[in-house]
Design a protein around this motif. Structure first.
Motif, mmCIF file in Angstrom:
data_model
loop_
_atom_site.group_PDB
_atom_site.id
_atom_site.type_symbol
_atom_site.label_atom_id
_atom_site.label_comp_id
_atom_site.label_asym_id
_atom_site.label_seq_id
_atom_site.Cartn_x
_atom_site.Cartn_y
_atom_site.Cartn_z
ATOM 1 N N GLY A 101 -10.306 -17.968 21.754
ATOM 2 C CA GLY A 101 -9.836 -19.087 22.560
ATOM 3 C C GLY A 101 -9.784 -20.384 21.774
ATOM 4 N N SER A 102 -10.789 -20.607 20.913
ATOM 5 C CA SER A 102 -10.784 -21.798 20.062
ATOM 6 C C SER A 102 -9.595 -21.788 19.125
ATOM 7 N N LEU A 103 -9.265 -20.620 18.574
ATOM 8 C CA LEU A 103 -8.112 -20.522 17.680
ATOM 9 C C LEU A 103 -6.812 -20.835 18.424
ATOM 10 N N VAL A 104 -6.690 -20.320 19.635
ATOM 11 C CA VAL A 104 -5.497 -20.623 20.431
ATOM 12 C C VAL A 104 -5.392 -22.125 20.676
ATOM 13 N N SER A 105 -6.508 -22.755 21.019
ATOM 14 C CA SER A 105 -6.513 -24.200 21.248
ATOM 15 C C SER A 105 -6.133 -24.958 19.985
ATOM 16 N N LEU A 106 -6.666 -24.530 18.839
ATOM 17 C CA LEU A 106 -6.340 -25.178 17.573
ATOM 18 C C LEU A 106 -4.863 -25.054 17.247
ATOM 19 N N TYR A 107 -4.299 -23.872 17.439
ATOM 20 C CA TYR A 107 -2.875 -23.682 17.152
ATOM 21 C C TYR A 107 -2.002 -24.512 18.091
ATOM 22 N N ALA A 108 -2.456 -24.676 19.329
ATOM 23 C CA ALA A 108 -1.695 -25.513 20.264
ATOM 24 C C ALA A 108 -1.711 -26.969 19.812
ATOM 25 N N ALA A 132 3.804 -23.501 16.406
ATOM 26 C CA ALA A 132 2.590 -22.697 16.582
ATOM 27 C C ALA A 132 2.611 -21.469 15.682
ATOM 28 N N LEU A 133 3.760 -20.819 15.572
ATOM 29 C CA LEU A 133 3.882 -19.645 14.706
ATOM 30 C C LEU A 133 3.707 -20.026 13.242
ATOM 31 N N ILE A 134 4.214 -21.194 12.860
ATOM 32 C CA ILE A 134 4.020 -21.672 11.491
ATOM 33 C C ILE A 134 2.531 -21.823 11.200
ATOM 34 N N GLY A 135 1.800 -22.388 12.149
ATOM 35 C CA GLY A 135 0.359 -22.550 11.979
ATOM 36 C C GLY A 135 -0.356 -21.222 11.838
ATOM 37 N N VAL A 136 0.014 -20.238 12.652
ATOM 38 C CA VAL A 136 -0.624 -18.921 12.586
ATOM 39 C C VAL A 136 -0.376 -18.269 11.234
ATOM 40 N N VAL A 137 0.866 -18.326 10.753
ATOM 41 C CA VAL A 137 1.200 -17.714 9.463
ATOM 42 C C VAL A 137 0.443 -18.409 8.333
ATOM 43 N N LEU A 138 0.411 -19.743 8.349
ATOM 44 C CA LEU A 138 -0.261 -20.493 7.289
ATOM 45 C C LEU A 138 -1.753 -20.182 7.258
ATOM 46 N N VAL A 343 -5.909 -3.770 10.286
ATOM 47 C CA VAL A 343 -6.648 -3.741 11.550
ATOM 48 C C VAL A 343 -6.872 -5.149 12.079
ATOM 49 N N ARG A 344 -7.228 -6.073 11.173
ATOM 50 C CA ARG A 344 -7.542 -7.432 11.606
ATOM 51 C C ARG A 344 -6.303 -8.261 11.906
ATOM 52 N N ALA A 345 -5.130 -7.727 11.674
ATOM 53 C CA ALA A 345 -3.915 -8.462 12.022
ATOM 54 C C ALA A 345 -3.831 -8.707 13.524
ATOM 55 N N GLY A 346 -4.614 -7.954 14.289
ATOM 56 C CA GLY A 346 -4.598 -8.149 15.730
ATOM 57 C C GLY A 346 -5.138 -9.496 16.155
ATOM 58 N N ALA A 352 -1.543 -16.014 18.197
ATOM 59 C CA ALA A 352 -0.168 -16.495 18.225
ATOM 60 C C ALA A 352 0.430 -16.386 19.619
ATOM 61 N N ILE A 353 0.185 -15.264 20.276
ATOM 62 C CA ILE A 353 0.695 -15.081 21.638
ATOM 63 C C ILE A 353 0.109 -16.136 22.567
ATOM 64 N N GLY A 354 -1.189 -16.347 22.472
ATOM 65 C CA GLY A 354 -1.828 -17.341 23.324
ATOM 66 C C GLY A 354 -1.328 -18.748 23.059
ATOM 67 N N ALA A 355 -1.169 -19.112 21.767
ATOM 68 C CA ALA A 355 -0.713 -20.457 21.421
ATOM 69 C C ALA A 355 0.711 -20.699 21.899
ATOM 70 N N VAL A 356 1.580 -19.727 21.704
ATOM 71 C CA VAL A 356 2.956 -19.869 22.178
ATOM 72 C C VAL A 356 2.990 -20.026 23.693
ATOM 73 N N GLY A 357 2.145 -19.266 24.385
ATOM 74 C CA GLY A 357 2.089 -19.389 25.841
ATOM 75 C C GLY A 357 1.615 -20.763 26.287
#
Length: 501
Positions: A101-108, A132-138, A343-346, A352-357
């Protein structure tokens, strides 16, 4: 498990990691305006001091216990040894969900800030979802780099934030003020001028991240000495920076008047992007220079969010590795395993899904609320860890030779348990007032998510106890050469530690 990462960090390097897990500029730009907006407490600097002292008490308790329980699982390992594996696995589930949840908040926050910068600097309307996707990839790419090589980037970002905060705070305190504006925020009589409980929730959850130092316990040289020092140093830095920034903002926005009504220059926004502080920047440097200074701060904020997210990603990876070492997760989750990356790509995928939402919802308060609720999840885990440490020191026969002995650590655990327990319960009960269920926003959802995660972890632990008792008994246990003098259940050594070989 690959041991190439072990014993490579010095204590000061771990202190940088622990501090960047709750980037100081992010706290000043997001948490402090939110605390003013919803708490309305004049003596906000004192609230942050109290929150910091409570977290330092928790750090004193859990790092002292971690000297005997050297396990990458962090909080859940300590709870498993002190209160039993069943509660420990419940804490593990809460921590993982809270970090996510913290990661989603950070990406937002990253997406909203980067989108604003792209329009302001480049004249390009970058969609928030794309940002948001740029942040996740970086962050995902940086998370693949060894921690000891990312330290220098994290250290540079920490210095840049310190320079900005010192400049902002000093200049804000130099603004012309009325008599009493400087001293009112430091007067304990104003602690209850607003909602002290809500303000304390913001303060304590803003410091969440000290616990990540436990996840890197195997990365550090001489962890028995360096992990506690790193946690204390990070806590002192964050407490000082947050309290000083809160003092500057409170004094510069006419202290006592905010007790009744939050003025526009403090709380006109949700606090998710720090726009409420741009008025102060304009007063400090003048209207002509304010846009350029604001861009510089926003650019540094974007980088600070990236550094904070990298630390959380690596902490999650080590906790997953700890669960794999315990036999709770498949061996592919261990650090260094061949399929670990796949495995950890999940984790970044879910983030990313949460941040985009969140960004697509168009409601910026989701980012603030998600970060606060995730912080409450970690606060609840810290409360159980503090209780675990208290029981540990009361029941252990081993003497503590450091200053204060085991008695000081037991008292610190008790204080931390009371404060963090209060913040956790109060925060869950009052989330609806901080995040009113207007416009279809379900204020109960994240509170239910924390409870569901804990229940799921406990349920899985009960299944393991029935079907794989050796695995259940070994949850959170340290290496054979670091077994503490006290365990909660008899554990067959040859069964419990066979997967460490």
């Amino acid at each position: 498990m690959s041991r190439s990462h072990e014993g490579t960090l010095a204590g000061w390097q771990l202190a940088i990691v622990a501090t960047m897990s709750h980037a100081p500029l992010l706290v000043a730009w997001v948490a402090i305006p939110g605390a003013f907006q919803f708490g309305h407490v004049v003596a906000m600097p004192l609230v942050y001091v109290l929150g910091g002292v409570a977290l330092l008490c928790a750090a004193l308790a859990f790092t002292s216990m971690a000297r005997r329980v050297r396990h990458p699982g962090g909080l859940y390992a300590l709870v498993s040894v002190g209160l039993g594996p069943t509660l420990g696995l419940g804490v593990a589930a809460v921590v993982l969900v809270s970090y996510l949840g913290s990661l989603v908040s950070l990406y937002a926050v990253f997406a909203l800030t980067l989108s604003g910068l792209s329009v302001d600097v480049l004249g390009v309307d970058l969609p928030g979802e794309a940002a948001a996707l740029i942040g996740v990839v970086l962050v995902s790419l940086l998370s693949m780099v060894r921690l000891r090589r990312v330290i220098w980037l994290l250290g540079g970002l920490l210095v840049a934030q310190a320079v900005i905060l010192i400049w902002f705070d000093v200049r804000a305190l130099q603004l012309p003020m009325r008599d009493g504006d400087l001293t009112a925020p430091l007067d304990p009589g104003w602690l209850f001028s607003g909602s002290f409980g809500i303000a304390l929730c913001f303060a304590v959850t803003a410091f969440i991240g000290l616990d990540t130092s436990l996840n890197f316990i195997r990365d550090v040289r001489a962890p028995g000495r360096n992990v506690p020092r790193a946690a204390y140093l990070a806590g002192i830095i964050m407490t000082t920076a947050s309290a000083f920034s809160a003092w500057a903002v409170s004094a510069a926005t006419s202290g006592q008047a905010r007790a009744a009504v939050a003025p526009d220059d403090v709380a006109t926004t949700t606090g998710t992007t720090g726009q409420s502080l741009f008025t102060l920047i304009g007063r400090i440097v003048g209207p002509e220079a304010a846009p350029n200074v604001g861009r510089l701060i926003m650019f540094t904020l974007v980088l600070a969010v990236v550094g904070c997210a990298v630390v959380l990603h690596k902490a999650v990876n080590r906790q997953l590795s700890g669960l794999a070492l315990d036999g709770v997760l498949p061996p592919a989750f261990r650090l260094g395993a061949r399929q670990a990356g796949l495995v950890r790509a999940g984790v970044p995928a879910l983030a990313a899904i949460g941040a985009v939402g969140v960004v697509a919802s168009g409601d910026r308060i989701y980012a603030l609320w998600l970060g606060l609720a995730s912080g409450l999840g970690i606060t609840g885990a810290l409360a159980l860890t503090s209780i675990s440490a208290l029981f540990w020191f009361l029941r252990s026969d081993e003497d503590e030779t450091d200053v204060g002995g085991w008695e000081l650590r037991a008292v610190a655990g008790a204080v931390a348990a009371v404060v963090t327990g209060f913040v956790f319960v109060f925060g869950l009960l009052r989330l609806s007032s901080v995040f009113p269920p207007a416009g279809g926003r379900p204020s109960w959802l994240l509170a239910a998510l924390i409870g569901t995660a804990f229940a799921a972890g406990v349920a899985w632990a009960l299944v393991l106890r029935a079907r794989r008792p050796a695995v259940h008994a070994g949850i959170g246990r340290p290496e054979p050469d670091a077994v503490p003098p006290l365990v909660t259940e008899p554990v067959p050594v040859h069964e419990t530690y066979s997967y460490h070989r």
